[in-house]
Design an enzyme around this catalytic site. Structure first.
Site, short mmCIF file in Angstrom:
data_model
loop_
_atom_site.label_atom_id
_atom_site.label_comp_id
_atom_site.label_asym_id
_atom_site.label_seq_id
_atom_site.Cartn_x
_atom_site.Cartn_y
_atom_site.Cartn_z
CE1 TYR A 173 -17.27 10.74 -15.58
CE2 TYR A 173 -16.76 10.70 -13.09
CZ TYR A 173 -17.26 10.09 -14.35
OH TYR A 173 -17.20 8.77 -14.09
CG ASP A 208 -10.91 15.77 -14.60
OD1 ASP A 208 -10.07 15.16 -15.51
OD2 ASP A 208 -11.85 15.10 -14.03
NE ARG A 225 -3.03 0.31 3.30
CZ ARG A 225 -1.95 0.40 4.46
NH1 ARG A 225 -1.58 1.60 4.38
NH2 ARG A 225 -2.10 -0.51 5.43
CE LYS A 232 -13.30 7.63 -17.77
NZ LYS A 232 -13.89 8.74 -17.14
C1 LIG Z 1 -14.05 9.17 -15.72
C2 LIG Z 1 -13.79 10.38 -15.58
C3 LIG Z 1 -13.67 10.64 -14.08
C4 LIG Z 1 -13.59 9.61 -12.99
O1 LIG Z 1 -12.55 8.75 -13.20
P1 LIG Z 1 -12.82 7.05 -12.63
O2 LIG Z 1 -11.68 6.53 -13.17
O3 LIG Z 1 -14.06 6.62 -13.42
O4 LIG Z 1 -13.15 7.28 -11.30
C5 LIG Z 1 -13.17 12.13 -13.52
N1 LIG Z 1 -13.13 13.12 -14.65
C6 LIG Z 1 -13.48 12.81 -15.99
C7 LIG Z 1 -13.33 13.93 -16.88
C8 LIG Z 1 -13.54 11.58 -16.23
O5 LIG Z 1 -14.07 11.36 -17.66
#
Ligand SMILES: *Cc1c(COP(=O)(O)O)cnc(C)c1O
Length: 378
Positions: free
Chosen positions: A98, A170, A46, A195
């Protein structure tokens, strides 16, 4: 080194012991210690894992930051960043963030006494209106999902710093190939590695990159204390993904530009949202702060029925949540990502019943265009 080189090599070197070119999957929870208080930098997984560290170094280099911290999901990464603020503090957030981020802030963290101001950060006057001495964090998403509004990261960072607040961006939709927020003045970058960074739709993960040593140390403490760490297999997959990030993004982008132009010229479509189109309200800003416009496009086909027809008719695109994988995906924001947003609010955001969102993959663009063309023939 150049970006393509960093994608392949940054943060990784052949294994000291065996010469293995690829960082092994250290699938172990614990490490043998040489004596009391004597270990080789690894005690328990961890706290530290070599596969995870390679991923952290790699993405930190791509985002032009000093420190990288990987998490078990994008949401876990965001949750840990929010532990830098305390009860009584205020956070300014891009209104159309998001959906999971909105849920985390409003339905989980608000009860701990943190005030969230959701404003259209693309309008600097809106940001100015809510910034005050209690603001500790400005949390931006640019471009937004699914209408792709663009926030001036440099200007908002200057405004936030003037009141002593940090800025977190983000950067999931752009990836560091197209946009590097730390170079624009932001303090922290967060990604859902699920993504574009991983790019193959086969794992879930998150990562945070920043420069400030003291904040990084706090986040490193929290990463271990809270424990939302990714497993070594997922780190391996994400690290394999980032090796091809540049070539994938180049193709994603090229395909998206072709499809956006095609959709903009289609008679049956009322509106196309893509920052790369000259008539997008933030086209000039997008051009100035990023090296491209990304691979997410949304367009309005007029009605829910027509959107349903399109989603049912595609053969190359797959109807699914998520984005950023090599395969093209299609979705319906009003009932999928924005299903829990009240209708009046949805329409205000531009998420109309006929709005369709695509995540453009790296297939032959002719196949993608023919697929859409066929589906749009009502
Ligand atoms: C998918 C996504 C998230 C969240 O990420 P996870 O890996 O699904 O927890 C946050 N911000 C954006 C812009 C996303 O597309």
């Amino acid at each position: 080194m150049g970006f393509y080189t960093d994608c392949v090599h940054a943060g990784q070197k052949p294994d000291e012991k065996t010469g293995a070119v690829i960082t092994p999957i250290f699938q172990t929870s614990t490490y043998r210690q040489d004596g009391i208080g004597k270990h080789r930098g690894y005690e328990y997984a961890r706290t530290a894992n070599p596969t995870r560290e390679a991923l952290e170094r790699n993405v930190a280099a791509l985002e032009k930051g000093k420190h990288g911290l990987a998490y078990s999901s994008g949401m876990a990464a965001t949750d840990t960043i929010l532990r830098l603020v305390a009860p009584g503090d205020e956070v300014v957030v891009t209104a159309n963030v998001y959906g999971g981020t909105y849920r985390l802030f409003e339905m989980v963290l608000k009860q701990y006494g943190i005030t969230f101001h959701f404003v259209d950060t693309a309008e600097l006057s809106e940001v100015e209106r809510v910034l005050n001495s209690k603001t500790k964090l400005v949390y931006l998403e640019s471009p937004t999902n699914p209408v792709l509004r663009v926030t001036d990261i440099r200007k908002v960072s200057e405004m936030a710093h003037a009141v002593g607040a940090r800025v977190c961006v983000d950067n999931t939709f752009m990836s560091p190939y197209l946009q590097t927020p730390l170079e624009l003045g932001a303090d922290i970058v967060v990604h859902s590695t699920t993504k574009f960074l991983n790019g193959h739709s086969d794992m879930v993960g998150g990562i945070v990159v920043l420069n400030d040593d003291a904040t990084a140390q706090k986040l490193r403490f929290l990463q271990n204390a809270v424990g939302a760490v990714p497993g070594p297999m997922d780190c391996f997959l994400a690290l394999r993904g980032t090796k091809t990030l540049a070539v994938r993004m180049r193709q994603h982008e090229e395909n998206a530009r072709v499809l956006a132009t095609y959709l903009a010229g289609h008679k049956g479509i009322a509106r196309v949202n893509y920052p790369g189109l000259p008539d997008h309200p933030h086209h000039a800003l997008a051009q100035q702060q990023a090296r491209g416009f990304g691979a997410i496009i949304s367009f309005d086909v007029g009605s829910l029925e027509r959107a349903d027809h399109v989603l049912q008719s595609v053969r190359v695109f797959t109807l699914a949540e998520s984005l950023g994988g090599v395969e093209s995906l299609i979705s319906h924001p009003a009932t999928m990502t924005h299903g829990s947003v009240p209708e009046a609010q949805r329409v205000k955001l531009g998420v109309t019943p006929g709005l369709v969102r695509i995540s453009v993959g790296i297939e032959d663009v002719d196949d993608l265009q023919a697929d859409l063309d066929n589906a749009l023939r009502a």
